[in-house]
Design a protein around this motif. Sequence first.
Motif, PDB file in Angstrom:
ATOM      1  N   ARG A  80       0.881  -0.941  -0.198  1.00  8.23           N
ATOM      2  CA  ARG A  80      -0.186  -0.048  -0.148  1.00  8.23           C
ATOM      3  C   ARG A  80       0.644   1.409  -0.190  1.00  8.23           C
ATOM      4  NH1 ARG A  80      -5.176   0.746   3.940  1.00  8.23           N
ATOM      5  NH2 ARG A  80      -5.107  -1.056   3.137  1.00  8.23           N
ATOM      6  N   TYR A  81       1.769   1.163   0.737  1.00 10.52           N
ATOM      7  CA  TYR A  81       2.670   2.381   0.486  1.00 10.52           C
ATOM      8  C   TYR A  81       5.071   2.090   0.053  1.00 10.52           C
ATOM      9  CZ  TYR A  81       4.750   6.359   1.893  1.00 10.52           C
ATOM     10  OH  TYR A  81       5.199   8.493   2.279  1.00 10.52           O
ATOM     11  N   ALA A  82       4.822   2.767  -0.927  1.00  9.23           N
ATOM     12  CA  ALA A  82       5.962   2.097  -1.517  1.00  9.23           C
ATOM     13  C   ALA A  82       7.045   2.403  -0.936  1.00  9.23           C
ATOM     14  CB  ALA A  82       6.159   3.046  -2.948  1.00  9.23           C
ATOM     15  N   ASN A  83       8.020   1.894  -0.811  1.00  9.32           N
ATOM     16  CA  ASN A  83       9.267   2.569  -0.124  1.00  9.32           C
ATOM     17  C   ASN A  83       9.457   2.083   0.737  1.00  9.32           C
ATOM     18  OD1 ASN A  83      12.295   3.528  -0.304  1.00  9.32           O
ATOM     19  ND2 ASN A  83      11.582   4.741  -1.647  1.00  9.32           N
ATOM     20  N   ARG A  84      10.230   2.570   2.167  1.00  9.16           N
ATOM     21  CA  ARG A  84      10.206   2.336   3.467  1.00  9.16           C
ATOM     22  C   ARG A  84       9.601   3.231   4.320  1.00  9.16           C
ATOM     23  NH1 ARG A  84      14.842   1.911   0.026  1.00  9.16           N
ATOM     24  NH2 ARG A  84      15.558  -0.262   0.339  1.00  9.16           N
ATOM     25  N   ILE A  85       9.110   2.142   5.496  1.00  4.93           N
ATOM     26  CA  ILE A  85       8.620   2.540   6.687  1.00  4.93           C
ATOM     27  C   ILE A  85       9.690   2.489   7.807  1.00  4.93           C
ATOM     28  CG2 ILE A  85       6.470   3.409   8.545  1.00  4.93           C
ATOM     29  CD1 ILE A  85       4.582   2.585   5.943  1.00  4.93           C
ATOM     30  N   SER A  86      10.142   3.601   8.463  1.00  6.27           N
ATOM     31  CA  SER A  86      11.139   3.042   9.703  1.00  6.27           C
ATOM     32  C   SER A  86       9.958   1.950  11.031  1.00  6.27           C
ATOM     33  CB  SER A  86      11.670   3.928   9.928  1.00  6.27           C
ATOM     34  OG  SER A  86      10.394   5.474  10.660  1.00  6.27           O
ATOM     35  N   GLY A  87      11.033   0.759  10.865  1.00  7.90           N
ATOM     36  CA  GLY A  87      10.353   0.300  12.460  1.00  7.90           C
ATOM     37  C   GLY A  87       9.161   0.232  12.195  1.00  7.90           C
ATOM     38  N   THR A 107       9.120  -1.682   7.265  1.00  7.85           N
ATOM     39  CA  THR A 107       8.547  -1.976   5.903  1.00  7.85           C
ATOM     40  C   THR A 107       8.435  -1.796   4.934  1.00  7.85           C
ATOM     41  OG1 THR A 107       6.235  -2.124   7.541  1.00  7.85           O
ATOM     42  CG2 THR A 107       5.794  -1.893   5.023  1.00  7.85           C
ATOM     43  N   LEU A 108       8.740  -1.915   3.393  1.00 12.54           N
ATOM     44  CA  LEU A 108       9.209  -1.797   1.955  1.00 12.54           C
ATOM     45  C   LEU A 108       7.968  -2.298   2.031  1.00 12.54           C
ATOM     46  CD1 LEU A 108      11.901  -1.044   0.087  1.00 12.54           C
ATOM     47  CD2 LEU A 108      12.136  -3.613   0.554  1.00 12.54           C
ATOM     48  N   HIS A 109       8.227  -1.315   0.842  1.00 13.04           N
ATOM     49  CA  HIS A 109       6.790  -1.609  -0.764  1.00 13.04           C
ATOM     50  C   HIS A 109       5.951  -2.722  -0.048  1.00 13.04           C
ATOM     51  CE1 HIS A 109       9.085   0.207  -3.030  1.00 13.04           C
ATOM     52  NE2 HIS A 109      10.549  -0.662  -3.439  1.00 13.04           N
ATOM     53  N   GLY A 110       5.370  -1.347   1.114  1.00 11.03           N
ATOM     54  CA  GLY A 110       3.485  -2.423   1.653  1.00 11.03           C
ATOM     55  C   GLY A 110       4.114  -3.762   2.298  1.00 11.03           C
ATOM     56  N   GLY A 111       5.026  -4.570   2.563  1.00 11.85           N
ATOM     57  CA  GLY A 111       4.650  -5.324   3.521  1.00 11.85           C
ATOM     58  C   GLY A 111       5.385  -6.991   3.019  1.00 11.85           C
ATOM     59  N   HIS A 316       8.093  10.082  -0.614  1.00  9.35           N
ATOM     60  CA  HIS A 316       9.439  11.123  -0.138  1.00  9.35           C
ATOM     61  C   HIS A 316       9.342   9.219   0.617  1.00  9.35           C
ATOM     62  CE1 HIS A 316      11.600  13.530  -2.344  1.00  9.35           C
ATOM     63  NE2 HIS A 316      10.935  14.481  -1.587  1.00  9.35           N
ATOM     64  N   PRO A 317      10.441   8.726   0.383  1.00 10.63           N
ATOM     65  CA  PRO A 317      10.396   7.580   1.958  1.00 10.63           C
ATOM     66  C   PRO A 317       9.848   7.711   2.989  1.00 10.63           C
ATOM     67  CG  PRO A 317      12.526   8.276   1.043  1.00 10.63           C
ATOM     68  CD  PRO A 317      11.963   8.562   0.379  1.00 10.63           C
ATOM     69  N   ASP A 318       9.297   6.541   4.262  1.00 15.17           N
ATOM     70  CA  ASP A 318       9.231   7.504   5.724  1.00 15.17           C
ATOM     71  C   ASP A 318       7.921   8.655   5.482  1.00 15.17           C
ATOM     72  OD1 ASP A 318       9.217   6.508   8.205  1.00 15.17           O
ATOM     73  OD2 ASP A 318      10.928   7.353   8.768  1.00 15.17           O
ATOM     74  N   SER A 319       7.575   8.581   4.721  1.00 14.06           N
ATOM     75  CA  SER A 319       6.577   9.750   4.771  1.00 14.06           C
ATOM     76  C   SER A 319       5.266  10.079   5.587  1.00 14.06           C
ATOM     77  CB  SER A 319       5.893  10.469   4.124  1.00 14.06           C
ATOM     78  OG  SER A 319       6.959  11.049   2.439  1.00 14.06           O
ATOM     79  N   PRO A 320       4.572   8.237   6.582  1.00 16.33           N
ATOM     80  CA  PRO A 320       3.991   8.247   7.404  1.00 16.33           C
ATOM     81  C   PRO A 320       4.485   9.164   8.863  1.00 16.33           C
ATOM     82  CG  PRO A 320       3.931   6.644   6.213  1.00 16.33           C
ATOM     83  CD  PRO A 320       5.128   6.897   5.545  1.00 16.33           C
ATOM     84  N   ASN A 321       6.121   8.585   8.499  1.00 12.05           N
ATOM     85  CA  ASN A 321       6.875   9.055  10.119  1.00 12.05           C
ATOM     86  C   ASN A 321       7.282  10.620   9.785  1.00 12.05           C
ATOM     87  OD1 ASN A 321       6.107   7.096  12.221  1.00 12.05           O
ATOM     88  ND2 ASN A 321       7.527   6.491  10.367  1.00 12.05           N
ATOM     89  N   ARG A 322       7.173  11.175   8.711  1.00 10.68           N
ATOM     90  CA  ARG A 322       8.092  12.248   8.382  1.00 10.68           C
ATOM     91  C   ARG A 322       7.424  12.854   7.105  1.00 10.68           C
ATOM     92  NH1 ARG A 322      13.651  12.026   7.883  1.00 10.68           N
ATOM     93  NH2 ARG A 322      13.161  14.502   7.623  1.00 10.68           N
ATOM     94  N   PRO A 323       5.808  13.620   7.963  1.00 12.55           N
ATOM     95  CA  PRO A 323       4.792  14.381   6.640  1.00 12.55           C
ATOM     96  C   PRO A 323       5.343  15.567   6.487  1.00 12.55           C
ATOM     97  CG  PRO A 323       3.901  14.653   9.354  1.00 12.55           C
ATOM     98  CD  PRO A 323       4.976  13.411   8.841  1.00 12.55           C
ATOM     99  N   GLU A 324       7.019  16.486   6.671  1.00 12.40           N
ATOM    100  CA  GLU A 324       6.578  17.653   6.698  1.00 12.40           C
ATOM    101  C   GLU A 324       7.301  17.277   4.927  1.00 12.40           C
ATOM    102  OE1 GLU A 324      10.561  15.576   8.887  1.00 12.40           O
ATOM    103  OE2 GLU A 324       8.355  15.680   9.070  1.00 12.40           O
ATOM    104  N   LEU A 325       7.952  15.741   4.672  1.00 12.29           N
ATOM    105  CA  LEU A 325       9.029  15.632   3.121  1.00 12.29           C
ATOM    106  C   LEU A 325       6.996  15.616   2.047  1.00 12.29           C
ATOM    107  CD1 LEU A 325      11.374  12.705   4.189  1.00 12.29           C
ATOM    108  CD2 LEU A 325      11.357  14.995   3.864  1.00 12.29           C
TER     109      LEU A 325
END
Length: 346
Positions: A80-87, A107-111, A316-325
């Motif tokens: 569901r989310y491309a690229n990486r989500i940290s932790g 989590t990479l490319h959705g799990g 951008h990668p990790d935007s769920p944790n970095r919404p400023e990106l």
Amino acid sequence: MGAETGPEAFGTLPDGREVTAHVLGAPGGPVLRVLDLGATVQSLHLPDGSGGTVDVALGHPDAAGYAEHADAFLGSVVGRYANRISGARFRLDGELVRLAANEDGNTLHGGPDGFHRRTWQVLDAGPDRLVLELVSPDGDQGFPGRLSLRAAYAVTGHTVALDLEARTDAPTVVGPASHVYLNLAGEGSGTVDDHRLAVEADRYLPVGPDGLPLGGLAAVTGTPFDLTAPARIGDRVRAEHPQTIAVGGIDHSFHLRGTGLRRAARLEHPASGRSVELWTDQPALQVYTGNSLDTTGSSGRRYRQGDGVALEPQRHPDSPNRPELTDPVLRPGQTWQSRTEWRFRY
């Protein structure tokens, strides 16, 4: 391959699912083969100037190849989310959301069971258009909300287009992307070192060895990531720079200039005269130079490091944790959309 369009059997997965390929195109133009597995571009043939064609997209030869080497993501729509989500976690509206991890605790490319492993439903199929849909239930890989995602491929003239559209019934994060690898010399022909790449970006996102952002955006000036003018890929991948050393080449997100549908990148192969402009309405472009490729290709040859380049329009990668990106949140009543165009010259 010829330009005869329509569905064709593509083999069986170990769990018994049948995979179907759909061929789109017309004589004298691009011919696209898309699988219902992962909404995957399995091949993309261009006229070669001598009455034949050349396949410029990396793919596996059969369904078994996609099952065995799923984590190569060759040609798939990842999410569901491309690229990486940290932790493998993030906070949404103050609540902690825990995801399924599949890369060193991230989590990479959705799990582990991302969209590239799923069978998509065909909603519409014609000689030059294919529409597929995937419904991802609430809690899928940990992501909240029931998400409906449509992928519409079309071939017109010298252009291949992909429109993605998502809706949800509860707040969630969304950021699927196409993971097509290109080699304009022809898949299985060796590295893309001699290709020239330009990216319409003045800033990029430095990352650690895990591919996660180290901080904020940085200027490309004075780095191997300055692709504001066409540059030979092999020279940039092998540049002595902490960022290319960290990930074994280029695997970085570039912050694109402007908004709306605009040119994001141009890739050219001087020896053949073939080129492609990638147009997108997304804020970022992940450039991945195939640093970890090691799998069997559709021609039967082994793909090795650098045998293709993926140009992935996304957030951008990790935007769920970095919404400023980039802000990845989708809420009920909203529609998330993206458009990607590959405009070929040959």
